[in-house]
Design a protein around this motif. Structure first.
Motif, PDB file in Angstrom:
ATOM      1  N   GLY A 269      -8.561  40.847 -15.887  1.00  0.00           N
ATOM      2  CA  GLY A 269      -9.595  40.573 -14.899  1.00  0.00           C
ATOM      3  C   GLY A 269     -11.001  40.821 -15.415  1.00  0.00           C
ATOM      4  N   ARG A 270     -11.126  41.316 -16.636  1.00  0.00           N
ATOM      5  CA  ARG A 270     -12.428  41.580 -17.241  1.00  0.00           C
ATOM      6  C   ARG A 270     -12.463  40.917 -18.620  1.00  0.00           C
ATOM      7  N   PRO A 271     -12.589  39.578 -18.646  1.00  0.00           N
ATOM      8  CA  PRO A 271     -12.554  38.880 -19.931  1.00  0.00           C
ATOM      9  C   PRO A 271     -13.748  39.250 -20.798  1.00  0.00           C
ATOM     10  N   PRO A 272     -13.477  39.597 -22.046  1.00  0.00           N
ATOM     11  CA  PRO A 272     -14.582  39.934 -22.950  1.00  0.00           C
ATOM     12  C   PRO A 272     -15.414  38.696 -23.270  1.00  0.00           C
ATOM     13  N   LEU A 273     -16.694  38.845 -23.158  1.00  0.00           N
ATOM     14  CA  LEU A 273     -17.628  37.772 -23.452  1.00  0.00           C
ATOM     15  C   LEU A 273     -18.177  37.999 -24.854  1.00  0.00           C
ATOM     16  N   GLU A 274     -17.972  37.033 -25.767  1.00  0.00           N
ATOM     17  CA  GLU A 274     -18.540  37.177 -27.119  1.00  0.00           C
ATOM     18  C   GLU A 274     -20.031  36.873 -27.066  1.00  0.00           C
ATOM     19  N   HIS A 275     -20.402  35.725 -26.471  1.00  0.00           N
ATOM     20  CA  HIS A 275     -21.821  35.454 -26.229  1.00  0.00           C
ATOM     21  C   HIS A 275     -21.992  34.340 -25.208  1.00  0.00           C
ATOM     22  N   PHE A 276     -23.201  34.264 -24.671  1.00  0.00           N
ATOM     23  CA  PHE A 276     -23.611  33.133 -23.853  1.00  0.00           C
ATOM     24  C   PHE A 276     -24.882  32.597 -24.472  1.00  0.00           C
ATOM     25  N   SER A 277     -25.218  31.341 -24.143  1.00  0.00           N
ATOM     26  CA  SER A 277     -26.317  30.714 -24.872  1.00  0.00           C
ATOM     27  C   SER A 277     -27.263  29.938 -23.968  1.00  0.00           C
ATOM     28  N   TYR A 278     -28.455  29.735 -24.523  1.00  0.00           N
ATOM     29  CA  TYR A 278     -29.474  28.896 -23.895  1.00  0.00           C
ATOM     30  C   TYR A 278     -29.938  27.860 -24.899  1.00  0.00           C
ATOM     31  N   HIS A 279     -30.112  26.639 -24.429  1.00  0.00           N
ATOM     32  CA  HIS A 279     -30.571  25.543 -25.270  1.00  0.00           C
ATOM     33  C   HIS A 279     -32.102  25.557 -25.375  1.00  0.00           C
ATOM     34  N   VAL A 280     -32.602  25.345 -26.587  1.00  0.00           N
ATOM     35  CA  VAL A 280     -34.027  25.119 -26.821  1.00  0.00           C
ATOM     36  C   VAL A 280     -34.173  23.797 -27.569  1.00  0.00           C
ATOM     37  N   ASP A 281     -35.412  23.310 -27.654  1.00  0.00           N
ATOM     38  CA  ASP A 281     -35.640  21.952 -28.151  1.00  0.00           C
ATOM     39  C   ASP A 281     -35.269  21.707 -29.603  1.00  0.00           C
ATOM     40  N   ASP A 282     -35.569  22.662 -30.504  1.00  0.00           N
ATOM     41  CA  ASP A 282     -35.367  22.354 -31.924  1.00  0.00           C
ATOM     42  C   ASP A 282     -35.391  23.628 -32.771  1.00  0.00           C
ATOM     43  N   VAL A 283     -35.192  23.449 -34.069  1.00  0.00           N
ATOM     44  CA  VAL A 283     -35.169  24.575 -35.006  1.00  0.00           C
ATOM     45  C   VAL A 283     -36.532  25.257 -35.078  1.00  0.00           C
ATOM     46  N   ALA A 284     -37.607  24.494 -34.944  1.00  0.00           N
ATOM     47  CA  ALA A 284     -38.945  25.101 -34.951  1.00  0.00           C
ATOM     48  C   ALA A 284     -39.066  26.134 -33.831  1.00  0.00           C
ATOM     49  N   GLU A 285     -38.488  25.839 -32.664  1.00  0.00           N
ATOM     50  CA  GLU A 285     -38.483  26.799 -31.560  1.00  0.00           C
ATOM     51  C   GLU A 285     -37.646  28.027 -31.927  1.00  0.00           C
ATOM     52  N   LEU A 286     -36.505  27.817 -32.595  1.00  0.00           N
ATOM     53  CA  LEU A 286     -35.686  28.951 -33.031  1.00  0.00           C
ATOM     54  C   LEU A 286     -36.468  29.845 -33.995  1.00  0.00           C
ATOM     55  N   GLU A 287     -37.239  29.249 -34.870  1.00  0.00           N
ATOM     56  CA  GLU A 287     -38.044  30.030 -35.821  1.00  0.00           C
ATOM     57  C   GLU A 287     -39.090  30.874 -35.090  1.00  0.00           C
ATOM     58  N   LYS A 288     -39.737  30.298 -34.071  1.00  0.00           N
ATOM     59  CA  LYS A 288     -40.712  31.058 -33.266  1.00  0.00           C
ATOM     60  C   LYS A 288     -40.022  32.209 -32.540  1.00  0.00           C
ATOM     61  N   ILE A 289     -38.827  31.924 -32.007  1.00  0.00           N
ATOM     62  CA  ILE A 289     -38.076  32.961 -31.289  1.00  0.00           C
ATOM     63  C   ILE A 289     -37.691  34.090 -32.235  1.00  0.00           C
ATOM     64  N   ALA A 290     -37.228  33.747 -33.442  1.00  0.00           N
ATOM     65  CA  ALA A 290     -36.849  34.777 -34.418  1.00  0.00           C
ATOM     66  C   ALA A 290     -38.044  35.672 -34.744  1.00  0.00           C
ATOM     67  N   ALA A 291     -39.192  35.091 -34.951  1.00  0.00           N
ATOM     68  CA  ALA A 291     -40.396  35.883 -35.248  1.00  0.00           C
ATOM     69  C   ALA A 291     -40.749  36.795 -34.072  1.00  0.00           C
ATOM     70  N   MET A 292     -40.670  36.266 -32.858  1.00  0.00           N
ATOM     71  CA  MET A 292     -40.964  37.059 -31.664  1.00  0.00           C
ATOM     72  C   MET A 292     -39.979  38.220 -31.523  1.00  0.00           C
ATOM     73  N   LEU A 293     -38.675  37.949 -31.741  1.00  0.00           N
ATOM     74  CA  LEU A 293     -37.673  39.014 -31.642  1.00  0.00           C
ATOM     75  C   LEU A 293     -37.954  40.118 -32.659  1.00  0.00           C
ATOM     76  N   GLN A 294     -38.291  39.723 -33.875  1.00  0.00           N
ATOM     77  CA  GLN A 294     -38.590  40.712 -34.909  1.00  0.00           C
ATOM     78  C   GLN A 294     -39.830  41.525 -34.545  1.00  0.00           C
ATOM     79  N   GLU A 295     -40.865  40.873 -34.015  1.00  0.00           N
ATOM     80  CA  GLU A 295     -42.083  41.590 -33.594  1.00  0.00           C
ATOM     81  C   GLU A 295     -41.779  42.607 -32.506  1.00  0.00           C
ATOM     82  N   ARG A 296     -40.847  42.279 -31.626  1.00  0.00           N
ATOM     83  CA  ARG A 296     -40.509  43.163 -30.506  1.00  0.00           C
ATOM     84  C   ARG A 296     -39.422  44.175 -30.867  1.00  0.00           C
ATOM     85  N   GLY A 297     -38.890  44.105 -32.066  1.00  0.00           N
ATOM     86  CA  GLY A 297     -37.856  45.051 -32.479  1.00  0.00           C
ATOM     87  C   GLY A 297     -36.503  44.790 -31.844  1.00  0.00           C
TER      88      GLY A 297
END
Length: 181
Positions: free
Chosen positions: A70-98
């Protein structure tokens, strides 16, 4: 400060006790179609045009032993973004925020989607992705296949060239085996 711009909830990856019983359930009861497999331990399923909106991952024997029904383990859930350039911006933001990045930026074999996986404050894996294969009458034909889980291309078609963190241990083993590490 920069904020990502996800445009839809994408897919879920659930860990399951018996992958074949779960495939039968999601195919025959829920009505999903199989897009691809990784060996016999992961399957990608779809309701619409995205290569997958649900993936099922076979639990290890240790995970099965500790599983609470009754408690299925979730490996991950996801959100779609427009392109790899957006992923690169997100990675930089995540690193800045620790924020702890778990894996990426990469490009999966099954689905061909680019990905970046990180942890929320409770340790849940969250993924941003882009560029997933579309399946349907308006798109190139897609034949389901079984991908080899021991090949780097299955995990990352780019061979970890765009990763912003060290790869997970199981992927580092593949890299070491192939003499790339």
């Amino acid at each position: 400060m920069y904020r990502p711009k996800p445009n839809k909830l994408g897919h879920l990856v659930l860990k399951v006790r018996d992958i074949h019983a779960s495939v039968a359930f999601y195919r025959d009861v829920v009505g999903l179609e199989v897009s691809d497999w990784i060996d016999q331990h992961m399957v990608f399923m779809r309701a619409g045009q995205d290569h997958h909106d649900l993936a099922l991952l076979q639990m290890t024997p240790e995970e099965i032993a500790g599983h609470e029904p009754g408690r299925p383990p979730l490996e991950h859930f996801s959100y779609h973004v427009d392109d790899v350039a957006e992923l690169e911006k997100i990675a930089a933001m995540l690193q800045e925020r620790g924020v702890l990045i778990d894996r990426g930026i990469g490009k999966h074999g099954p689905g061909a989607n680019s990905f970046l996986v990180f942890r929320d404050p409770d340790g849940n894996n969250v993924e941003f992705y882009s560029d997933m294969i579309q399946i349907g009458p308006d798109f190139p034909p897609h034949e389901p296949r079984v991908w080899n889980g021991l090949e780097m291309e299955t995990f990352d078609r780019w061979g970890l060239e765009h990763f912003v963190v060290p790869p997970p241990p199981r992927i580092q083993k593949l890299r070491d085996r192939d003499g790339e590490g």
